[in-house]
Write a protein that holds these residues in place. Structure first.
Motif, PDB file in Angstrom:
ATOM      1  N   VAL A 155      -6.092  10.254   5.297  1.00 46.76           N
ATOM      2  CA  VAL A 155      -6.062   8.982   4.592  1.00 46.76           C
ATOM      3  C   VAL A 155      -7.444   8.352   4.705  1.00 46.76           C
ATOM      4  O   VAL A 155      -7.717   7.526   5.568  1.00 46.76           O
ATOM      5  CB  VAL A 155      -4.966   8.053   5.141  1.00 46.76           C
ATOM      6  CG1 VAL A 155      -4.855   6.792   4.287  1.00 46.76           C
ATOM      7  CG2 VAL A 155      -3.630   8.777   5.165  1.00 46.76           C
ATOM      8  N   ARG A 164      -4.048   0.558  -1.879  1.00 44.02           N
ATOM      9  CA  ARG A 164      -4.064  -0.914  -1.836  1.00 44.02           C
ATOM     10  C   ARG A 164      -3.979  -1.513  -3.235  1.00 44.02           C
ATOM     11  O   ARG A 164      -3.159  -2.406  -3.483  1.00 44.02           O
ATOM     12  CB  ARG A 164      -5.330  -1.415  -1.134  1.00 44.02           C
ATOM     13  CG  ARG A 164      -5.373  -2.939  -0.993  1.00 44.02           C
ATOM     14  CD  ARG A 164      -6.669  -3.423  -0.343  1.00 44.02           C
ATOM     15  NE  ARG A 164      -6.783  -2.948   1.023  1.00 44.02           N
ATOM     16  CZ  ARG A 164      -7.714  -2.103   1.458  1.00 44.02           C
ATOM     17  NH1 ARG A 164      -8.627  -1.637   0.604  1.00 44.02           N
ATOM     18  NH2 ARG A 164      -7.762  -1.735   2.708  1.00 44.02           N
ATOM     19  N   PRO A 205     -10.929   6.220   3.563  1.00 46.40           N
ATOM     20  CA  PRO A 205     -11.111   4.848   3.052  1.00 46.40           C
ATOM     21  C   PRO A 205     -10.896   4.765   1.545  1.00 46.40           C
ATOM     22  O   PRO A 205     -10.349   3.776   1.041  1.00 46.40           O
ATOM     23  CB  PRO A 205     -12.559   4.529   3.432  1.00 46.40           C
ATOM     24  CG  PRO A 205     -12.811   5.354   4.652  1.00 46.40           C
ATOM     25  CD  PRO A 205     -12.063   6.638   4.418  1.00 46.40           C
ATOM     26  N   TYR A 240     -10.587  10.110  -4.691  1.00 51.80           N
ATOM     27  CA  TYR A 240      -9.442   9.201  -4.664  1.00 51.80           C
ATOM     28  C   TYR A 240      -8.140   9.896  -5.089  1.00 51.80           C
ATOM     29  O   TYR A 240      -7.190   9.976  -4.312  1.00 51.80           O
ATOM     30  CB  TYR A 240      -9.687   7.998  -5.594  1.00 51.80           C
ATOM     31  CG  TYR A 240     -10.830   7.114  -5.191  1.00 51.80           C
ATOM     32  CD1 TYR A 240     -10.605   5.913  -4.526  1.00 51.80           C
ATOM     33  CD2 TYR A 240     -12.148   7.470  -5.490  1.00 51.80           C
ATOM     34  CE1 TYR A 240     -11.668   5.079  -4.162  1.00 51.80           C
ATOM     35  CE2 TYR A 240     -13.217   6.652  -5.129  1.00 51.80           C
ATOM     36  CZ  TYR A 240     -12.971   5.463  -4.463  1.00 51.80           C
ATOM     37  OH  TYR A 240     -14.013   4.657  -4.097  1.00 51.80           O
ATOM     38  N   ILE A 248       2.331   3.455   3.965  1.00 50.91           N
ATOM     39  CA  ILE A 248       0.994   3.353   4.535  1.00 50.91           C
ATOM     40  C   ILE A 248       0.568   1.893   4.597  1.00 50.91           C
ATOM     41  O   ILE A 248       0.595   1.189   3.595  1.00 50.91           O
ATOM     42  CB  ILE A 248      -0.026   4.164   3.700  1.00 50.91           C
ATOM     43  CG1 ILE A 248       0.371   5.649   3.659  1.00 50.91           C
ATOM     44  CG2 ILE A 248      -1.440   3.991   4.271  1.00 50.91           C
ATOM     45  CD1 ILE A 248       0.318   6.342   4.985  1.00 50.91           C
ATOM     46  N   GLN A 249       0.130   1.444   5.775  1.00 54.55           N
ATOM     47  CA  GLN A 249      -0.360   0.076   5.937  1.00 54.55           C
ATOM     48  C   GLN A 249      -1.862   0.042   5.648  1.00 54.55           C
ATOM     49  O   GLN A 249      -2.644   0.721   6.307  1.00 54.55           O
ATOM     50  CB  GLN A 249      -0.087  -0.414   7.369  1.00 54.55           C
ATOM     51  CG  GLN A 249       1.390  -0.407   7.752  1.00 54.55           C
ATOM     52  CD  GLN A 249       2.226  -1.320   6.872  1.00 54.55           C
ATOM     53  OE1 GLN A 249       1.823  -2.460   6.612  1.00 54.55           O
ATOM     54  NE2 GLN A 249       3.382  -0.844   6.433  1.00 54.55           N
ATOM     55  N   VAL A 250      -2.250  -0.737   4.663  1.00 58.77           N
ATOM     56  CA  VAL A 250      -3.665  -0.759   4.260  1.00 58.77           C
ATOM     57  C   VAL A 250      -4.300  -2.134   4.409  1.00 58.77           C
ATOM     58  O   VAL A 250      -5.428  -2.360   3.964  1.00 58.77           O
ATOM     59  CB  VAL A 250      -3.825  -0.270   2.794  1.00 58.77           C
ATOM     60  CG1 VAL A 250      -3.511   1.209   2.691  1.00 58.77           C
ATOM     61  CG2 VAL A 250      -2.953  -1.080   1.844  1.00 58.77           C
ATOM     62  N   GLN A 289      -1.655   5.435   8.548  1.00 55.01           N
ATOM     63  CA  GLN A 289      -2.976   5.367   7.954  1.00 55.01           C
ATOM     64  C   GLN A 289      -4.068   5.891   8.872  1.00 55.01           C
ATOM     65  O   GLN A 289      -5.194   6.098   8.437  1.00 55.01           O
ATOM     66  CB  GLN A 289      -3.324   3.933   7.524  1.00 55.01           C
ATOM     67  CG  GLN A 289      -3.701   2.986   8.653  1.00 55.01           C
ATOM     68  CD  GLN A 289      -2.512   2.269   9.189  1.00 55.01           C
ATOM     69  OE1 GLN A 289      -1.382   2.669   8.978  1.00 55.01           O
ATOM     70  NE2 GLN A 289      -2.743   1.179   9.899  1.00 55.01           N
ATOM     71  N   LYS A 311      -7.188   4.868   0.903  1.00 51.05           N
ATOM     72  CA  LYS A 311      -6.629   3.568   1.287  1.00 51.05           C
ATOM     73  C   LYS A 311      -6.846   2.536   0.179  1.00 51.05           C
ATOM     74  O   LYS A 311      -5.955   1.753  -0.145  1.00 51.05           O
ATOM     75  CB  LYS A 311      -7.290   3.061   2.563  1.00 51.05           C
ATOM     76  CG  LYS A 311      -6.834   3.726   3.840  1.00 51.05           C
ATOM     77  CD  LYS A 311      -7.505   3.036   5.016  1.00 51.05           C
ATOM     78  CE  LYS A 311      -7.166   3.708   6.328  1.00 51.05           C
ATOM     79  NZ  LYS A 311      -7.828   3.059   7.475  1.00 51.05           N
TER      80      LYS A 311
END
Length: 351
Positions: free
Chosen positions: A269, A278, A271, A314, A348-350, A264, A274
């Motif tokens: 990537v 999420r 905001p 987005y 991806i870690q969000v 991320q 993300k």
């Protein structure tokens, strides 16, 4: 004098070649073997999923990974066969000589095994390229195919043009000739990869096809523009732009793999992306476990009303970077179109 395909080198092409060369120079020369193999596996799956999606195959990256690992996949038998064949042909990439017709025919035989009767043979009937129920290209008569392909391979073997340009020209000319009854798109993209592999090893696993899959309209338009102009320059520009973007993605993915930092942090990537990932993950963890969403669903989940802003900030960035994918990639504007996270998007870690 040997035949030479017509193409014009303009400033845009030369600029993209220089930029790609610079990006290749920035790629890490050494990489932990285990990490490198993991990166190659992920990108190989993305490559195959993208190339098949362009032809209407709806298997996901997860399903293709399962096929690669020998697991059973519940999907149409033909689509599973297409994926299995593609995995086999990419596995044999090192055994093919890019300048030999015999290698092309052998690769086609592997790619189309069990799918058509004429696998590994040039077509003996007329064919056309059909998109949205319209014929957008009528290929040369079948009796001209052997001569045209022979000339193209002679040029390929003797050309002194830059490999980036040469690979794009071959790809376009191959699609124009359309030498096989089926599988021409997959073979054209495969052979460009093979040509580029001689230039830099990174092209063995660079997932350009996943980007083309999200730019299908532009892909076919570039082919049409080149045919109309009798000059493959429009197609060269398009393909070089796809290679540029794929290298940018690979650069950031490689940094993440090497340093152990979650993907991320990559600049692409944003905001907004993300947030999109999420809400898709959260929706997938509910009791209903919704995994695919239409445009309206996603805008509602994000609390957005402006369609244009949603698309630009987005949806498109997430598609371009391979974080989400279309459920109907062959019809990008379909009213039934939905979107789902790819394997990369899921990683991806969000927070």
């Amino acid at each position: 004098m040997h035949y030479a395909p017509p193409f014009t080198l303009n400033k845009q092409i030369l600029s993209r070649v220089a930029n790609i060369s610079e990006q290749l120079g920035r790629l890490t020369a050494t990489q932990d073997r285990a990490q490198s193999l993991l990166l190659r596996k992920v990108n190989r799956v993305r490559t195959i999923q993208g190339s098949l999606a362009i032809e209407g195959n709806q298997l996901t990256e997860d399903q293709i990974t399962a096929i690669l690992e020998g697991k059973r996949v519940i999907a149409p038998a033909r689509e599973v066969q297409e994926a299995s064949n593609a995995l086999n042909v990419y596995e044999q990439l090192d055994s093919f000589a890019y300048q030999k017709e015999s290698s092309l025919l052998q690769a086609h035989k592997t790619l189309m095994l069990g799918l058509i009767d004429s696998a590994g043979q040039y077509r003996n009937t007329g064919v056309g390229v059909i998109k949205n129920q319209q014929v957008i290209h009528m290929a040369p008569p079948a009796d001209r195919v052997p001569k045209l392909m022979g000339e193209l391979f002679t040029w390929l073997a003797n050309s002194d043009d830059h490999p980036l340009i040469k690979s794009c020209v071959f790809h376009y000319e191959f699609e124009f000739i359309h030498p096989f009854a089926d599988g021409n798109g997959r073979m054209g993209r495969l052979w460009q990869t093979l040509i580029l592999k001689q230039y830099h090893e990174v092209f063995t696993y660079l997932p350009v096809e996943s980007l083309i899959a999200t730019h299908q309209t532009e892909y076919y338009q570039a082919i049409a523009d080149s045919t109309k102009a009798a000059d493959s320059a429009p197609f060269i520009v398009f393909m070089l732009s796809m290679i540029e973007q794929a290298l940018q993605q690979l650069h950031h993915t490689s940094e993440s793999v090497e340093t152990g930092v979650s993907p991320q942090v990559a600049p692409q990537v944003t905001p907004q992306v993300k947030m999109l990932i999420r809400v898709m993950k959260v929706a997938g963890e509910t009791e209903q476990a919704q995994t695919s969403f239409n445009r309206t669903d996603l805008q509602q989940l994000l609390g957005l009303k402006d369609k244009k802003s949603f698309n630009q900030r987005y949806l498109q960035p997430a598609l371009i970077n391979g974080l989400i994918e279309m459920t109907i990639p062959e019809k990008p504007t379909s009213r039934l179109q939905q979107y789902r996270l790819t394997a990369l998007g899921k990683s991806i870690q969000v927070g």
